[in-house]
Design an enzyme around this catalytic site. Structure first.
Site, PDB file in Angstrom:
ATOM      1  N   HIS A 117      42.265  42.389  44.155  1.00  0.00           N
ATOM      2  CA  HIS A 117      42.092  41.048  43.593  1.00  0.00           C
ATOM      3  C   HIS A 117      40.949  40.338  44.316  1.00  0.00           C
ATOM      4  CE1 HIS A 117      43.318  36.874  42.660  1.00  0.00           C
ATOM      5  NE2 HIS A 117      44.066  37.384  41.693  1.00  0.00           N
ATOM      6  N   ASP A 190      48.155  43.142  51.010  1.00  0.00           N
ATOM      7  CA  ASP A 190      48.362  42.180  49.927  1.00  0.00           C
ATOM      8  C   ASP A 190      49.562  42.686  49.124  1.00  0.00           C
ATOM      9  OD1 ASP A 190      48.427  40.861  47.514  1.00  0.00           O
ATOM     10  OD2 ASP A 190      46.286  41.032  47.100  1.00  0.00           O
ATOM     11  N   GLN A 193      51.737  41.655  44.226  1.00  0.00           N
ATOM     12  CA  GLN A 193      52.280  42.272  43.016  1.00  0.00           C
ATOM     13  C   GLN A 193      53.489  43.158  43.295  1.00  0.00           C
ATOM     14  OE1 GLN A 193      51.554  41.619  39.978  1.00  0.00           O
ATOM     15  NE2 GLN A 193      49.686  40.425  40.240  1.00  0.00           N
ATOM     16  N   LYS A 218      55.079  34.765  41.936  1.00  0.00           N
ATOM     17  CA  LYS A 218      55.149  36.049  41.218  1.00  0.00           C
ATOM     18  C   LYS A 218      56.517  36.712  41.385  1.00  0.00           C
ATOM     19  CE  LYS A 218      50.214  37.095  41.826  1.00  0.00           C
ATOM     20  NZ  LYS A 218      49.611  36.645  40.582  1.00  0.00           N
ATOM     21  N   CYS A 360      40.785  38.525  37.631  1.00  0.00           N
ATOM     22  CA  CYS A 360      40.385  38.233  39.022  1.00  0.00           C
ATOM     23  C   CYS A 360      40.121  39.528  39.785  1.00  0.00           C
ATOM     24  CB  CYS A 360      41.444  37.418  39.757  1.00  0.00           C
ATOM     25  SG  CYS A 360      41.707  35.807  39.059  1.00  0.00           S
TER      26      CYS A 360
END
Lengths: 404, 434
Positions: A117, A190, A193, A218, A360
């Site tokens: 991202h 990260d 997700q 999310k 993104c």
């Protein structure tokens, strides 16, 4: 509670738009919110509504207790200690905090990934020499290239657990161990997700991860809140990004004494209601077993891959395997440069909400698809029937829009 | 538990009525006057007082006329309260000392603390909110944490397990330097300090010539085991029952039994509004005796006890009880029966493979057990314990998870058994007036 019965917990799914029910397929952008999360936030505003860590009065202590309990819950969920969890606005702020605070020099090498991202690319590019790991021929991570880049002795390696474009799950344990072995690089994950999925839970006490970032919104929580996990010794070395009230023990006319971790990274009034909502989201997710989450995700992924593969006019970005992926499908409609009309018609004619654009993550989308994509992303409240309905609707649309 | 001191109880009621705004209103609202309390049975006519009365009334309504916070010998204590139920309370220093002496007299191993002329040095290692000093501040000094009564408050973080190595070493260094006669500790906190000490290759500052007293939270058997293993039999160790509102309530004798202090309090153990029979689970309701500063009348504590009818082998006449834990921490089963924190701890025992644990009842029939394990762990031991849990809690819905982190509550206390079900009004009322 189980995934099969959870739709009733999401009030927005009862809404009708032009008499149609909603099929929400944009959870990679943000998830819907269950009633428990809405209640937690609403209850804070209706029954409390005051600032935390500021007063000795009852309401302030009550709010502070509730706020800190969320921090502890997050820590327990991650296998971390309570003082290793910083409450932030979300993944983007968390990563910026680390990139800014490590005192990187412009010639320090940082290894990132092409399918990451923008929030995982741009901060590092500003502060250091960012090198990107390419994708392999299937659209997965090229691990050979990753190992080649580790030979450059990067100071930092920034892993994306799950790509928001391909849905591919990276083998982060193996990659983190390799980064430590190669050059003792600082490893940042990260998890924006992946953390919404109980079967992808990361235990930082078992994987050599120094920092991990994620957002609340999310994972069924509200917008405006997220977390940064950092090993205590790493957080103690990190320079705060924001200065102000709440992050100092003492201030006089000549200087100040910063508070201990994690509070020194939380200047100003934090997102209190959102943090309480995040706590409720975590409690909600904790009721779903890892196995149930895995089976549901694999079922949705299979429907996404199968639907795309059965249609000649579609191209699916990334690996075509059900294992090690989230239910995300980024699709190119061959011969269609502008997907705006498709997305608008899916919404207005069929009640199907999904996203178009570069997600993104423009480098990988341009590299692999040569332009924007239509992305569907499914979560616990979705069914394979909804995925099938999406493809059938798309079939009808491409014909009538003259794209087929 | 009374009768013998009933005249003192009447005096206390009269004094509280005449001198505190709160208790006068309390009696008036119940349509009562001290003259109505003529025999022990009349006590039950007085509605119990509870913590929130004293929180709401502090200081103006609960401090007796003629006193204020600056009066001589007034000591002020603040309790964060478990789960945020906070309270500020006051006690006269000589009342506190008398209650302490009454309690500790049941255990001859602690008699060294009362040597004539001894200027007692105490080190305290417990949740930081138990005193007004900033012991959670990593930059605090030994001098800044030394109280007027000679107690050195040792440094520790609010969230116990996040206390950094530097502060652990500071606490250990200060114990060596201050050389206390008494270590007054929260047992879970102190067991943590012992583990950290061993991990850093350090040793106890000495293994005789001082005493260790535990308090603040339930003394789990795993914490007790670690303390006893570390300091050996030559260091006297006993568990104290107390409340920040009034200080010492009871103390463990040399036979390991808890004796209650009936010299300074009139105690009632109430079940369903009536005096409990021996062995029955009951709430402790306290009336202070001779407390001229802030008398408490029929103060419902929210603490559960079982009274023993048997005389203790130690020979001390003070009544023997078993402290079962807080009402708000009880585990509620599907059949509406209760397993207390003490009963849970009995199941776990001194378990050599567990360093620290927390049982959490998250919902009806949902239990989560998390624990810090050590090198002595085997899967068989864990399976056996899960089996015991299933049998006692009458459910299979129990998760058991080893972890490296268990959070304390924000006030700094670590509670080994917690229950969201027990917080519900309909459950709480079955066990308590609180």
């Amino acid at each position: 509670m189980g995934i099969a019965k959870c739709q009733g917990d999401f009030p927005v799914l009862d809404r009708l738009i032009d008499g149609q029910r909603i099929t929400y397929l944009d959870s990679a952008a943000t998830s819907l919110k269950p009633q428990a999360v809405i209640d937690a936030m609403s209850n804070y505003y209706s029954q409390n509504g005051v600032n935390i860590h500021r007063g000795k009065y009852y309401l302030s202590e009550e709010a502070s207790d509730s706020f800190e309990r969320v921090r502890y819950s997050v820590a327990q969920y991650l296998g971390a200690y309570g003082n290793e969890v910083v409450i932030t606005k979300g993944t983007t702020e968390s990563i910026n905090l680390v990139a800014h605070g490590l005192n990187l020099q412009s010639d320090d090498v940082v290894v990132g990934f092409l399918d990451s991202h923008h929030a995982q690319l741009l901060p590092w590019r500003r502060f250091a020499d960012l090198k990107l790991v390419e994708l392999d021929s299937d659209g997965g991570i090229n691990l050979d290239h990753y190992h080649e880049l580790l030979e450059l002795k990067p100071k930092v390696v920034v892993l994306t657990h799950c790509s928001n474009v391909t849905g591919n799950i990276a083998p982060i344990e193996e990659m983190a161990i390799a980064a430590k072995k190669a050059c003792d690089a600082i490893v940042i994950v990260d998890a924006a997700q992946s953390i919404p999925h109980p079967h992808l839970r990361i235990d930082v006490s078992k994987i050599p991860v120094d920092f991990l970032a994620f957002s609340g919104h999310k994972m069924l929580g509200p917008t405006g809140v997220g977390c940064l996990y950092g090993k205590s010794e790493r957080l103690n070395e990190l320079r705060p990004l924001m200065l102000g009230g709440g992050m100092v023990d003492w201030v006089d006319v000549e200087g100040s004494q910063e508070r201990k971790i994690p509070h020194r990274f939380e200047a100003g009034t934090p997102p209190i209601a959102s943090t309480l909502g995040l706590g409720a989201a975590l409690s909600y997710l904790s009721q779903i077993s890892a196995e149930e989450s895995r089976q549901h995700t694999e079922g949705l992924s299979e429907a996404i891959i199968q639907g795309a593969m059965e249609r000649d006019y579609l191209q699916l970005l990334g690996p075509k395997t059900v294992k090690n992926r989230c239910a995300i499908g980024s699709l190119k409609i061959k011969g269609c440069e502008d997907l705006s009309d498709v997305a608008r018609s899916l919404s207005d004619s069929y009640g199907i909400m999904c996203r178009t654009g570069h997600m993104c993550a423009q480098p990988v989308v341009d590299d692999q698809m040569d332009g924007e994509v239509l992305r569907i992303s499914a979560y616990i409240y979705n069914t394979t029937d909804e995925i099938e309905r999406f493809y059938l609707s798309l079939d009808e649309l491409v014909t009538f829009l003259g794209l087929n | 538990m009374g009768g013998a001191n009933f005249e003192e109880v009447q005096d206390e009621i009269r004094y509280a009525y005449d001198n505190t705004i709160f208790f006068k209103k309390h009696m008036d609202n119940a349509g009562l006057n001290p003259r109505d309390i003529t025999e022990i049975g009349d006590l039950s006519r007085i509605p119990p007082t509870v913590k929130k009365d004293y929180r709401k009334g502090f200081p103006a309504s609960v401090i007796a006329s003629g006193y204020n916070l600056k009066s001589p010998h007034v000591m002020r204590f603040q309790s964060s309260g478990t789960e945020g139920d906070r309270l500020v309370s006051v006690v006269l220093s000589y009342d506190l000392a008398r209650r302490q002496a009454s309690c500790i007299s049941v255990n001859s191993k602690f008699s060294s603390l009362w040597r004539p002329g001894l200027k007692l040095r105490t080190c305290r290692f417990a949740a930081p909110n138990c005193s007004d000093v900033e012991c959670a501040n990593p930059n605090s000094t030994m001098e800044s944490r030394l109280l007027d009564d000679g107690t050195l408050v040792l440094p520790v973080y609010h969230d116990l397990l996040t206390t950094p190595e530097r502060m652990v070493n500071m606490a250990l260094d200060e114990i060596e330097e201050y050389d206390p006669h008494l270590l007054f500790v929260d047992p879970t906190h102190f067991a943590f300090l012992i583990r950290a000490m061993k991990k850093s290759g350090r040793f106890p500052h000495k293994k005789q010539g001082f005493c260790i007293m535990s308090g603040y939270t339930l003394c789990t058997q795993v914490a007790r085991r670690q303390i006893k293993e570390c300091y050996g039999e030559d260091v006297a160790f006993a568990d104290m029952l107390g409340m920040s509102e009034m200080g010492y309530l009871g103390f463990e004798c040399t036979e390991g039994k808890q004796h209650m202090n009936v010299e300074d309090y009139h105690l009632e153990f109430i079940k369903n509004g009536r005096p409990a029979e021996p062995g029955e689970l009951a709430e402790l309701v306290i009336t202070t005796l001779g407390d001229e500063l802030s008398p408490h009348i029929r103060y419902a504590t929210g603490d559960m006890f079982r009274v023993s009818a048997e005389k203790c082998a130690c020979g001390h006449p003070a009544p023997v009880v078993r402290a079962e834990g807080r009402v708000k921490n009880a585990l509620w089963l599907r059949d509406d029966t209760v397993v207390t924190p003490r009963e849970l701890d009995e199941l776990i025992g001194p378990a050599e493979w567990i360093d620290m644990y927390q049982m959490n009842q998250t919902n009806d029939d949902e239990f989560s057990f998390s624990y810090l394990r050590n090198d002595a762990w085997t899967p068989q031991q864990e399976d056996e314990l899960i089996g015991k849990f299933r049998e006692t809690l009458k459910t299979n819905n129990i998760t058991c998870t080893p972890t490296q982190y268990l959070p304390a509550d924000r006030g700094g206390k670590f509670i080994s058994c917690i229950s969201s079900v027990a917080q519900r009004d309909e459950k709480r009322r079955q066990l308590s007036w609180v």
